[in-house]
Write a protein that holds these residues in place. Structure first.
Motif, PDB file in Angstrom:
ATOM      1  N   ASN A 262      31.986  44.820  40.857  1.00 19.74           N
ATOM      2  CA  ASN A 262      32.773  43.635  41.208  1.00 19.74           C
ATOM      3  C   ASN A 262      33.976  44.004  42.062  1.00 19.74           C
ATOM      4  O   ASN A 262      34.326  43.293  42.999  1.00 19.74           O
ATOM      5  CB  ASN A 262      33.233  42.905  39.939  1.00 19.74           C
ATOM      6  CG  ASN A 262      32.143  42.015  39.367  1.00 19.74           C
ATOM      7  OD1 ASN A 262      31.366  41.415  40.105  1.00 19.74           O
ATOM      8  ND2 ASN A 262      32.074  41.927  38.057  1.00 19.74           N
ATOM      9  N   ILE A 263      34.618  45.119  41.724  1.00 19.94           N
ATOM     10  CA  ILE A 263      35.781  45.563  42.511  1.00 19.94           C
ATOM     11  C   ILE A 263      35.335  45.941  43.927  1.00 19.94           C
ATOM     12  O   ILE A 263      35.981  45.585  44.916  1.00 19.94           O
ATOM     13  CB  ILE A 263      36.506  46.727  41.790  1.00 19.94           C
ATOM     14  CG1 ILE A 263      37.129  46.199  40.484  1.00 19.94           C
ATOM     15  CG2 ILE A 263      37.566  47.351  42.684  1.00 19.94           C
ATOM     16  CD1 ILE A 263      37.742  47.263  39.591  1.00 19.94           C
ATOM     17  N   VAL A 264      34.219  46.635  44.023  1.00 20.79           N
ATOM     18  CA  VAL A 264      33.635  46.940  45.340  1.00 20.79           C
ATOM     19  C   VAL A 264      33.442  45.640  46.127  1.00 20.79           C
ATOM     20  O   VAL A 264      33.801  45.550  47.311  1.00 20.79           O
ATOM     21  CB  VAL A 264      32.279  47.663  45.168  1.00 20.79           C
ATOM     22  CG1 VAL A 264      31.495  47.674  46.474  1.00 20.79           C
ATOM     23  CG2 VAL A 264      32.485  49.082  44.650  1.00 20.79           C
ATOM     24  N   THR A 265      32.899  44.636  45.452  1.00 19.16           N
ATOM     25  CA  THR A 265      32.613  43.360  46.113  1.00 19.16           C
ATOM     26  C   THR A 265      33.873  42.760  46.737  1.00 19.16           C
ATOM     27  O   THR A 265      33.872  42.305  47.885  1.00 19.16           O
ATOM     28  CB  THR A 265      32.013  42.365  45.098  1.00 19.16           C
ATOM     29  OG1 THR A 265      30.810  42.928  44.577  1.00 19.16           O
ATOM     30  CG2 THR A 265      31.704  41.024  45.752  1.00 19.16           C
ATOM     31  N   TYR A 267      36.577  44.220  47.816  1.00 22.11           N
ATOM     32  CA  TYR A 267      37.094  44.919  48.997  1.00 22.11           C
ATOM     33  C   TYR A 267      36.121  44.884  50.177  1.00 22.11           C
ATOM     34  O   TYR A 267      36.541  44.866  51.331  1.00 22.11           O
ATOM     35  CB  TYR A 267      37.548  46.337  48.629  1.00 22.11           C
ATOM     36  CG  TYR A 267      38.818  46.273  47.788  1.00 22.11           C
ATOM     37  CD1 TYR A 267      40.032  45.969  48.392  1.00 22.11           C
ATOM     38  CD2 TYR A 267      38.781  46.423  46.412  1.00 22.11           C
ATOM     39  CE1 TYR A 267      41.190  45.843  47.634  1.00 22.11           C
ATOM     40  CE2 TYR A 267      39.935  46.299  45.646  1.00 22.11           C
ATOM     41  CZ  TYR A 267      41.140  46.006  46.266  1.00 22.11           C
ATOM     42  OH  TYR A 267      42.283  45.869  45.524  1.00 22.11           O
TER      43      TYR A 267
ATOM     44  N   ASP B  14      41.287  42.632  40.365  1.00 23.85           N
ATOM     45  CA  ASP B  14      40.310  42.966  41.413  1.00 23.85           C
ATOM     46  C   ASP B  14      38.893  42.620  40.969  1.00 23.85           C
ATOM     47  O   ASP B  14      38.087  42.098  41.739  1.00 23.85           O
ATOM     48  CB  ASP B  14      40.378  44.464  41.754  1.00 23.85           C
ATOM     49  CG  ASP B  14      41.575  44.805  42.635  1.00 23.85           C
ATOM     50  OD1 ASP B  14      42.298  43.873  43.045  1.00 23.85           O
ATOM     51  OD2 ASP B  14      41.787  46.000  42.910  1.00 23.85           O
ATOM     52  N   MET B  15      38.600  42.921  39.691  1.00 29.74           N
ATOM     53  CA  MET B  15      37.258  42.651  39.173  1.00 29.74           C
ATOM     54  C   MET B  15      36.969  41.150  39.191  1.00 29.74           C
ATOM     55  O   MET B  15      35.885  40.719  39.593  1.00 29.74           O
ATOM     56  CB  MET B  15      37.149  43.201  37.754  1.00 29.74           C
ATOM     57  CG  MET B  15      35.841  42.938  37.091  1.00 29.74           C
ATOM     58  SD  MET B  15      35.790  43.677  35.443  1.00 29.74           S
ATOM     59  CE  MET B  15      36.605  42.414  34.479  1.00 29.74           C
ATOM     60  N   GLY B  18      36.414  39.876  42.669  1.00 29.70           N
ATOM     61  CA  GLY B  18      35.066  40.226  43.128  1.00 29.70           C
ATOM     62  C   GLY B  18      34.014  39.313  42.517  1.00 29.70           C
ATOM     63  O   GLY B  18      33.107  38.848  43.195  1.00 29.70           O
ATOM     64  N   LEU B  19      34.172  39.050  41.225  1.00 33.64           N
ATOM     65  CA  LEU B  19      33.215  38.175  40.527  1.00 33.64           C
ATOM     66  C   LEU B  19      33.126  36.812  41.215  1.00 33.64           C
ATOM     67  O   LEU B  19      32.032  36.274  41.409  1.00 33.64           O
ATOM     68  CB  LEU B  19      33.654  38.001  39.068  1.00 33.64           C
ATOM     69  CG  LEU B  19      32.821  37.036  38.223  1.00 33.64           C
ATOM     70  CD1 LEU B  19      31.468  37.665  37.885  1.00 33.64           C
ATOM     71  CD2 LEU B  19      33.547  36.644  36.932  1.00 33.64           C
TER      72      LEU B  19
END
Lengths: 320, 320
Positions: A262-265, A267, B14-15, B18-19
């Motif tokens: 999710n964090i990757v998503t 950024y 951040d998570m 992203g979600l």
């Protein structure tokens, strides 16, 4: 080696035995070929497969709307031609079979050998070779990675719409012209059949341009924060595509926790916004893995109405 | 520390950012409370939550047929009462709210404090405390682990059938009387906010009786093959249940590859067969994780027609 296995020689058989317990829609023929119990009565059938270790690919995609059969090899090892042939024989209902092959020497050789054998028996067979990994410069040598799962879904959808075999092949090949992937890892995978890690990596290092077979990347670089990694991978992809609107798959490599994906998503999406690129369809999850490797890959395809319809179409696979 | 994160202080934010990009059905209020955009117009609402690091729990279950809100704390840290209160205020449409709380001191304290505050504002609130982990002998101290996800699904289903709040609580409490879990790990998790592993484990050791917060197990034992581990965990569970027919969830701890979870499934099912126990419903997947821990847990509940109907009922969550 700390793996949840019994005898390593039985890894593949044990895995497929376990799969059957909780996916009651499938059965296993010839020991290693996963097929649908509710076999399709008409229309082209889609067959894929390859070495194991990429779960849920490929057996997890044997479902209405995706694959009709997955031919499973041992860990990171191509299945033999006789198994591919058995799959073709089983799924062909007279309307022909499309083989979706990832571009590895063993897979290409064995699937094409099976294709020839099946054709000599009177089956109509077509094949497409997925080579979406852009980190290998020579286009002929590019590996098939996570983009393969989008090919499964697109081909499966077209088949469910009763598109004839030749048209499915044609549309899939057109779609693959804009299909690009790049992956990275912060931790290697442990290969259960050898007890060895795919590679060794220092505490401040990461691999860019990994494959899905535990091999190291094309570039070894200093570990960066995820926003920098997102930029780094997108830079690679945008050497190949100049589309303003993209279909994007963010794929976990197997051992990456959901939270980090999710964090990757976040950024990746922010980096795309800065580049004035739009995402018309976003998929995030573990689609094509390398055992317990920690890392992720990005796959893009050109925005396309029918492809998005295919991605959104229902499938009984719980993994897509 | 090799984690795909940016600033560790922003892990949770951040998570959730992203979600939101890939789950367009949810929104985030008050920074850390995940709610459904298509807010329920009538009927009891179900709220859960707790520390982060258990993804897809709990935010991934905010969906029609499961949760109406997930209150997300920092990694392995309870959310504060004001956030729980915000969730209750948001989801209550006059038919009341059920809080599903895992049995940890912080969670119980903060959720119950929020319950009191909400009640003083006129909200009707009930709560249930999940304590399914049998490896802690003192029943009052048992931790809430993967069984919590079955509670989410059952409560969400009952709410979708317009069961009144008090009846949902009553049925869920009855169901929890036969809900038992036990977990094990071969590799600890790395906690991204501290950069530390949850525990250290020798190459020939495993932990039995783990929790979901990176803590070590109740027993440290010599690493065994998966058939022996399956037997070991089932022995623990069958100290508590003598049901012949069971509902079974085999849960990956986050870093366990799909292939190994399938192999676990084979040997658990074979061990059950030897014990003359039947499984009326089997679930296999990553439901309640501890970041990237490698291991699995088993959760059983007594066979029950309505519970199976609830498990099989459609939900928009892609994680169940």
């Amino acid at each position: 080696m700390k793996k949840l296995i019994n005898e390593k020689e039985h890894f593949l058989g044990d895995m497929l035995d376990g799969l059957k317990f909780h996916d009651e829609r499938v059965e296993v023929i010839e020991g290693t070929v996963v097929v649908r119990k509710d076999k399709k009565k008409e229309g082209a059938a889609i067959v894929s497969g390859g070495g194991s270790g990429h779960e849920p690919a490929h057996a997890g995609y044997v479902a209405e709307g995706m694959l009709d059969a997955a031919v499973c090899g041992e860990v990171f090892t191509s299945p033999t031609p006789d198994k591919v042939l058995a799959a073709i024989r089983h799924v062909d209902n007279g309307d022909g079979v499309l083989l979706v092959i990832k571009n590895y020497a063993g897979d290409v050789m064995n699937f094409e050998m099976a294709q020839e054998m099946a054709e000599s028996e009177g089956h109509k067979v077509q094949s497409v070779i997925v080579r979406d990994d852009v980190t290998i410069e020579n286009e002929e040598q590019r590996r098939g990675v996570a983009g393969t799962v989008l090919v499964h879904k697109y081909a499966g959808y077209l088949a469910s719409q009763n598109a004839p075999l030749d048209q499915i092949k044609e549309k899939v090949e057109k779609m693959m012209e804009s299909l690009y992937s790049v992956g990275m890892a912060v931790q290697p995978c442990m290969v259960p059949t050898t007890g060895e890690y795919g590679f060794e990596l220092g505490e401040d290092e990461m691999e860019i341009g990994i494959g899905i077979h535990g091999e190291k990347g094309i570039y070894r670089e200093k570990l960066a924060s995820v926003n920098e990694i997102a930029d780094r991978l997108l830079d690679e992809l945008f050497k190949y595509t100049d589309s303003e609107t993209l279909i994007l798959m963010i794929n976990g490599m197997g051992g990456t926790p959901d939270s980090e994906l999710n964090i990757v998503t976040k950024y990746v999406m922010e980096s795309l916004e800065k580049r004035n690129r739009k995402v018309s369809k976003l998929l995030v999850g573990d689609y094509m893995t390398a055992l317990d490797m920690q890392g992720f890959s990005l796959t893009v395809a050109d925005d396309d109405e029918e492809l998005i319809k295919a991605i959104n179409a229902p499938t009984e696979s719980k993994h897509f």
